[in-house]
Design a protein around this motif. Structure first.
Motif, PDB file in Angstrom:
ATOM      1  N   SER A 144       0.828  -1.214   0.000  1.00  0.00           N
ATOM      2  CA  SER A 144       0.000   0.000   0.000  1.00  0.00           C
ATOM      3  C   SER A 144       0.856   1.255   0.000  1.00  0.00           C
ATOM      4  CB  SER A 144      -0.925   0.007   1.228  1.00  0.00           C
ATOM      5  OG  SER A 144      -1.829  -1.075   1.188  1.00  0.00           O
ATOM      6  N   ALA A 147       2.250   1.904  -3.464  1.00  0.00           N
ATOM      7  CA  ALA A 147       1.237   2.440  -4.375  1.00  0.00           C
ATOM      8  C   ALA A 147       1.090   3.947  -4.204  1.00  0.00           C
ATOM      9  CB  ALA A 147      -0.098   1.730  -4.133  1.00  0.00           C
ATOM     10  N   PHE A 182      -3.894  -2.354  -6.970  1.00  0.00           N
ATOM     11  CA  PHE A 182      -3.144  -1.123  -7.189  1.00  0.00           C
ATOM     12  C   PHE A 182      -2.597  -1.035  -8.608  1.00  0.00           C
ATOM     13  CE2 PHE A 182      -2.480  -1.120  -2.403  1.00  0.00           C
ATOM     14  CZ  PHE A 182      -3.381  -0.089  -2.201  1.00  0.00           C
ATOM     15  N   ILE A 196      -6.746   6.496  -4.083  1.00  0.00           N
ATOM     16  CA  ILE A 196      -5.472   6.569  -3.361  1.00  0.00           C
ATOM     17  C   ILE A 196      -5.171   7.995  -2.910  1.00  0.00           C
ATOM     18  CG2 ILE A 196      -2.990   6.149  -3.461  1.00  0.00           C
ATOM     19  CD1 ILE A 196      -3.495   3.933  -5.422  1.00  0.00           C
TER      20      ILE A 196
END
Length: 550
Positions: A144, A147, A182, A196
């Motif tokens: 995460s 990303a 992602f 995001i």
């Protein structure tokens, strides 16, 4: 508490010598003291961060390491110039962090702040190492974080996509799923901004309440539900609002039974005499139980409490201003500190003292909802309702006086005498300001929103801010004066800064989106100068906001 900047270096040399001899509980106290010392003397942040980073390597358990990492986070937040150095230390810490919770928190912070740093690429290696070396939970957090770097740093996107593609072969399904998601999002700029870059959430209690009201009002069913009336906040603000659980918050969950407009007047008085509500949702729930207020609609904005009496006086009064679609409600939270006196039929009389706004003449007092009985140490609430026809948003200063019938009572039994005397108690003036009509709005991509609003109704004003001594103070005053939300962390100002740019976003009463750019400059001769540019969908709103600085 007793240290000064000249003695900090000597003090920091002495602390490591006894850290190994004291218990973990005292070590945590020392770490908190070092954090406070750093916030007091920001120029010593490098020395403090070196000390904290060295201490985290000691094997003294989770609580001790958590305290150190919390201290580093605080230093980063309060001292913007320490961010790069602190992030570098955090990268070293996760290389040898045995606690999953701490590693995940650090990775989340790296994903949030790393892409905004001067050299974001240097953090990628440390994050990807976690994908190779750590457990599944940490690996998922690292994916995460990667990303976020890919979204905010386009020049790194292709290289990060290669790393995410490698994660598709991970043994853990959570890591594989995140990587696949992602990679799909990174192919589309709109998805990047939506899933995001966008860190906003709806205030869930307000959303639920608005839906309940919509479902219970057949007259509203002719039009789709308008979600734009629900406030939007950052995830951090939503988490902060949820954390301090109070008894008042526990009893304010809405139900599918709409507020009844036919409740008795006695019920209204009883509600007004209850303890003062706490928090936006609690305010709404309290007013929904009062028929005269339930019909006003949804609260657009509630102000912070304003103290109207000294803390040591016999009566304590604070005021909260609530802006409704066509009304302004002043909520006076009253407390009687005298154990030998009962106040009955407590009201607050208001009068407009000064105003430069021509719309003020249209403000009309409509009703006062009193406290029937205000006994010792049990707070009550008086509501004063003003109508603002056609959604006008005037600014004004009001004089306020609390009026009541005072009756002596027996402190041991609480029984009051039959006869009382009419009395009044002067309160401080209340200012209805432009910020009361502005709802702070978080935006993830300020430039895009600025361009979308357009320059058709742009207003530019220049101010010489003679009442502040620094740009940091000017930024704080401007945010408070306009009531808008700072975008892209532009509220963080370096000490002794000579120039600064502040980006602000909000929604004005009536649902008008507003964005503003402020450029500050400081010179010893002239002080702080600010150029304020305001854009909105309304020429009148742009003009009002641009002229709100005082």
């Amino acid at each position: 508490q007793t240290g000064n900047e000249a003695s900090v270096d000597r003090l920091m040399k002495q602390i490591p010598s006894f850290m190994s001899e004291i218990s973990v509980e005292f070590k945590i106290i020392v770490i908190d003291a070092v954090r406070s010392l750093c916030l007091k003397f920001p120029s010593k942040q490098t020395l403090m961060l070196n000390f904290l980073s060295s201490e985290v390597r000691d094997n003294d358990g989770y609580e001790y390491k958590r305290a150190i990492i919390e201290a580093i986070f605080d230093i980063m937040y309060h001292i913007p110039e320490s961010k790069e150095y602190a992030l570098s230390h955090l990268c070293e810490i996760i290389e040898d962090c045995e606690f999953t919770k701490l590693a995940v928190r650090i990775l989340h912070l790296l994903g949030s702040e790393g892409p905004k740093s001067a050299t974001p690429s240097k953090f990628i290696r440390h994050i990807y190492n976690r994908v190779i070396l750590e457990n599944a939970t940490v690996r998922a957090a690292a994916v995460s974080a990667l990303a976020r770097f890919a979204v905010h740093n386009v020049e790194l996107r292709e290289r990060i996509k290669v790393l995410l593609t490698r994660c598709l072969d991970d043994s853990e399904d959570e890591v594989r799923d995140r990587s696949a998601m992602f990679l799909r999002i990174l192919e589309n700029e709109q998805l990047c901004r939506q899933y995001i870059a966008n860190e906003t959430v709806f205030t869930w209690a307000s959303l639920e309440r608005n839906l309940v009201i919509y479902l219970n009002d057949p007259a509203q069913h002719t039009a789709p539900f308008d979600i734009s009336a629900t406030p939007i906040v950052t995830q951090a603000e939503e988490a902060a609002a949820r954390s301090p659980r109070t008894a008042a918050a526990d009893i304010t969950s809405p139900t599918l039974q709409a507020p009844s407009a036919s409740a008795s007047g006695a019920g209204a008085s009883s509600s007004a005499g209850r303890a003062a509500p706490s928090g936006p949702e609690a305010h709404t729930a309290a007013m929904e139980r009062i028929p005269e207020l339930a019909v006003l609609g949804n609260i657009f904005k509630s102000s912070n409490p304003v103290q109207l009496t000294e803390s040591e006086t016999e009566y304590g009064v604070t005021c909260i201003k609530h802006v409704f679609p066509q009304h302004v409600v002043f909520q006076f939270n009253c407390k009687n500190t005298l154990n030998d006196m009962v106040l009955e039929n407590v009201t607050v009389e208001m009068a407009i003292v000064t105003s430069d706004d021509e719309d003020t003449e249209l403000l009309r007092p409509e009703r006062v909802i009193p406290i029937q009985s205000l006994v010792h140490d049990i707070p009550g609430v008086v509501y004063v309702v003003y109508g603002r026809p056609n959604g006008i948003s005037p600014t004004a200063t009001f004089s306020t006086t609390m009026k009541f019938i005072a009756k002596e009572c027996d402190p041991s039994t609480g029984e009051a005498e039959e006869e009382g005397v009419e009395d009044e108690y002067p309160l401080e003036d209340i200012d209805l300001v432009r910020a009361d009509y502005m709802l702070p709005t978080f935006v993830a991509d300020f430039t895009r929103v600025w361009d979308e609003v357009g320059s058709a109704y742009e207003v530019v004003e220049t101010y010489s801010l003679t009442n502040v001594a620094s740009i940091k103070a000017a930024v704080s005053n401007t945010i408070e004066c306009l009531g808008m939300s700072p975008a892209e962390s532009t509220n963080a100002v370096k000490d002794q800064a000579a120039t600064h740019g502040l980006l602000l976003a909000g929604t004005y009463a009536g649902g008008v989106p507003v964005v503003a750019r402020c450029r500050f400059a400081f010179s010893p001769a002239s002080g702080v100068t600010m150029e304020l540019s305001v854009r909105s969908d309304s020429a009148a709103v742009s003009e009002k906001v641009a002229n709100a600085i005082s």
